[in-house]
Scaffold this motif. Structure first.
Motif, PDB file in Angstrom:
ATOM      1  N   LEU A 210      -2.940 -35.657  21.512  1.00 30.82           N
ATOM      2  CA  LEU A 210      -3.256 -34.343  22.078  1.00 30.82           C
ATOM      3  C   LEU A 210      -2.438 -33.241  21.425  1.00 30.82           C
ATOM      4  N   THR A 211      -1.221 -33.557  21.010  1.00 32.65           N
ATOM      5  CA  THR A 211      -0.381 -32.553  20.355  1.00 32.65           C
ATOM      6  C   THR A 211      -0.236 -32.783  18.862  1.00 32.65           C
ATOM      7  N   GLU A 212      -0.520 -33.971  18.399  1.00 29.93           N
ATOM      8  CA  GLU A 212      -0.477 -34.228  16.951  1.00 29.93           C
ATOM      9  C   GLU A 212      -1.764 -33.772  16.263  1.00 29.93           C
ATOM     10  N   ARG A 234      -4.627 -32.344  11.647  1.00 29.13           N
ATOM     11  CA  ARG A 234      -3.311 -32.828  12.038  1.00 29.13           C
ATOM     12  C   ARG A 234      -2.284 -31.705  11.900  1.00 29.13           C
ATOM     13  N   CYS A 235      -1.197 -31.858  12.632  1.00 32.62           N
ATOM     14  CA  CYS A 235      -0.184 -30.797  12.694  1.00 32.62           C
ATOM     15  C   CYS A 235       0.439 -30.489  11.336  1.00 32.62           C
ATOM     16  N   ASP A 236       0.441 -31.451  10.415  1.00 32.68           N
ATOM     17  CA  ASP A 236       1.077 -31.252   9.116  1.00 32.68           C
ATOM     18  C   ASP A 236       0.087 -30.864   8.012  1.00 32.68           C
ATOM     19  N   THR A 240      -2.781 -25.006   8.690  1.00 32.45           N
ATOM     20  CA  THR A 240      -3.198 -25.257  10.071  1.00 32.45           C
ATOM     21  C   THR A 240      -2.671 -24.184  11.012  1.00 32.45           C
ATOM     22  N   TYR A 241      -3.385 -23.963  12.108  1.00 34.69           N
ATOM     23  CA  TYR A 241      -2.950 -23.023  13.133  1.00 34.69           C
ATOM     24  C   TYR A 241      -2.908 -23.743  14.473  1.00 34.69           C
ATOM     25  N   GLY A 242      -1.893 -23.435  15.274  1.00 38.87           N
ATOM     26  CA  GLY A 242      -1.835 -24.008  16.609  1.00 38.87           C
ATOM     27  C   GLY A 242      -0.429 -24.069  17.134  1.00 38.87           C
ATOM     28  N   GLY A 243      -0.199 -25.033  17.988  1.00 42.24           N
ATOM     29  CA  GLY A 243       1.105 -25.193  18.598  1.00 42.24           C
ATOM     30  C   GLY A 243       0.971 -25.769  19.987  1.00 42.24           C
ATOM     31  N   TYR A 244       2.091 -26.144  20.558  1.00 42.37           N
ATOM     32  CA  TYR A 244       2.095 -26.689  21.914  1.00 42.37           C
ATOM     33  C   TYR A 244       3.488 -26.535  22.491  1.00 42.37           C
ATOM     34  N   TYR A 245       3.582 -26.765  23.790  1.00 46.08           N
ATOM     35  CA  TYR A 245       4.860 -26.709  24.481  1.00 46.08           C
ATOM     36  C   TYR A 245       5.336 -28.125  24.749  1.00 46.08           C
ATOM     37  N   THR A 246       6.552 -28.421  24.315  1.00 50.01           N
ATOM     38  CA  THR A 246       7.129 -29.697  24.697  1.00 50.01           C
ATOM     39  C   THR A 246       7.404 -29.669  26.201  1.00 50.01           C
ATOM     40  N   GLN A 247       7.640 -30.824  26.755  1.00 50.56           N
ATOM     41  CA  GLN A 247       7.939 -30.852  28.189  1.00 50.56           C
ATOM     42  C   GLN A 247       9.253 -30.132  28.477  1.00 50.56           C
ATOM     43  N   ASP A 248      10.186 -30.159  27.540  1.00 53.08           N
ATOM     44  CA  ASP A 248      11.428 -29.392  27.708  1.00 53.08           C
ATOM     45  C   ASP A 248      11.146 -27.888  27.662  1.00 53.08           C
ATOM     46  N   ASP A 249      10.204 -27.463  26.793  1.00 47.74           N
ATOM     47  CA  ASP A 249       9.799 -26.051  26.761  1.00 47.74           C
ATOM     48  C   ASP A 249       9.271 -25.622  28.128  1.00 47.74           C
ATOM     49  N   ILE A 250       8.421 -26.463  28.701  1.00 49.60           N
ATOM     50  CA  ILE A 250       7.826 -26.135  30.000  1.00 49.60           C
ATOM     51  C   ILE A 250       8.906 -26.040  31.073  1.00 49.60           C
ATOM     52  N   ARG A 251       9.854 -26.959  31.050  1.00 53.46           N
ATOM     53  CA  ARG A 251      10.946 -26.899  32.038  1.00 53.46           C
ATOM     54  C   ARG A 251      11.728 -25.591  31.893  1.00 53.46           C
TER      55      ARG A 251
END
Length: 395
Positions: A210-212, A234-236, A240-251
């Motif tokens: 989902l994030t890769e 793929r992210c690499d 490419t354009y995109g991004g996501y929040y790690t669970q630590d980012d969300i916290r």
């Protein structure tokens, strides 16, 4: 007293008097949102380095309120409860007819003191936001605040803004700036549209693709991507354009929001607007192939395993009472010919594909309710019969 000193004192008096007399004329529109009651007094309070601050709260909540005042670059001295001159007092008090809600507050500004009363830290916080809106720079690092009496309570318990970070990804630093702005205007809900065809934006440890993969697309703007090939990469991959929040980012975002008395509501789209998921995990679609469907296959039991696993991680992160599940604009066309969906309809005695969507919503709602949460969805969750405890949000 010599003439020069007398002249200087007279000039200082006239300057302060002039600041008060020329202070902006207060109207209801001076504060956004408009307070319930607002009456202008005479004169003004001069907030400066000599002003004292007294808060009858202790610990973290008191620190949050002091941090709020850092929006004004004035370092206030520590005051005492008995002080009545040149002091800003923030007082928690008992509930009364002026303070019917935890978010209610009263603000009194006179030339001698500023007094904010509320029954909770949230109310004091909102009183401070009003004070910040009224404060006008008056030179030499001080601020002039016109005398006023305000009694305010929110008309709506839910005051929200939705941020679509799927189509237009925003960094966590940007989201924090939005939280600053929302708090300034007493908005208390931030609805994060975390998933859509344009990209999946939340780390789910059980499903790394989902994030890769599903979080990255070929074009930087959503319109270019939508009108183009609508492909994920793929992210690499180069360009490419995109991004996501790690669970630590969300916290980190959630803690920042908590400090501003804002609840963050996550949205995880289902059953439609799920092209990005079905490109990464095509077995969850009716065709079993990527780039063929936008709706989850409701007849496939693996779909519910996936959704419940995702929502479990979402609930572990977000303390919000409501979990938004989208529910809008399902095409449903593949369900009409999908053997698994047709079998589900037969087994559950469902008359049409609208009722098949309702089956998914009901089942997800039961799962959320069993975990102490409530389902929130767009208008289309009404189709086929609304789940008994669901809340509808119109778009």
């Amino acid at each position: 007293m010599n003439i020069r000193n007398r002249y200087a004192k007279v000039c200082l008096f006239l300057w302060v008097l002039g600041m008060c007399l020329t202070a902006h004329s207060l109207k209801a529109q001076s504060v956004i949102p408009v307070p319930l009651k607002m009456e202008q007094g005479t004169g003004c309070f001069l907030l400066s380095e000599n002003t004292k601050l007294y808060i009858n709260l202790q610990g973290l909540e008191a620190q949050l309120l002091e941090n709020c005042l850092q929006a004004l670059p004035v370092h206030l001295k520590k005051g005492k409860k008995k002080d009545t001159q040149n002091i800003l007092s923030l007082l928690i008090t008992e509930k009364n007819h002026q303070l019917p809600s935890p978010e209610s507050y009263t603000l009194s500004v006179t030339p001698q003191q500023i007094l904010i009363r509320a029954t909770s830290g949230a109310g004091l916080f909102y009183g401070l936001q009003t004070l910040l809106q009224l404060a006008q720079p008056s030179g030499a690092g001080s601020y002039s605040i016109a005398s006023v009496e305000i009694e305010d309570t929110p008309r709506f318990a839910y005051r929200g803004l939705m941020l679509d970070v799927s189509r237009h990804f925003s960094t966590k630093e940007f989201i924090k700036k939005q939280i600053d702005a929302l708090a300034y205007y007493k908005i208390n809900r931030l609805h994060l549209h975390l998933t859509d065809a344009a990209g999946w934006r939340l780390e789910i440890k059980k499903y790394p693709l989902l994030t890769e993969f599903a979080a990255w697309r070929t074009d930087p703007t959503w319109k270019q991507w939508w009108n183009g090939g609508r492909k994920y990469v793929r992210c690499d991959a180069p360009g490419t354009y995109g991004g996501y929040y790690t669970q630590d980012d969300i916290r980190e975002i959630l803690e920042y929001a908590r400090q501003h008395y804002i609840t963050v509501i996550p949205e995880i789209e289902m059953p439609s607007h799920s092209e990005e998921v079905l490109a990464a995990y095509p077995q969850l679609s009716c065709s079993g192939e990527p780039y063929k469907n936008s709706d989850f296959c409701v007849g496939n039991e693996e779909t519910f395993t996936f959704l419940e696993n995702v929502l479990t991680e979402v609930m572990e992160l977000f303390p919000s009472e409501y979990i938004h599940i989208g529910g809008d604009e399902a095409g449903k066309s593949a369900w009409k010919t999908c053997p698994k969906c047709q079998k589900r309809m037969k087994d559950e005695h469902l008359a049409n594909v609208d009722e098949l969507q309702s089956y998914l919503i009901h089942r997800i709602e039961k799962f959320l309710n069993n975990h102490g949460r409530h389902l929130l969805g767009w208008d289309e969750i009404l189709q086929g019969g609304i789940a008994p405890n669901a809340t509808v949000m119109s778009w």
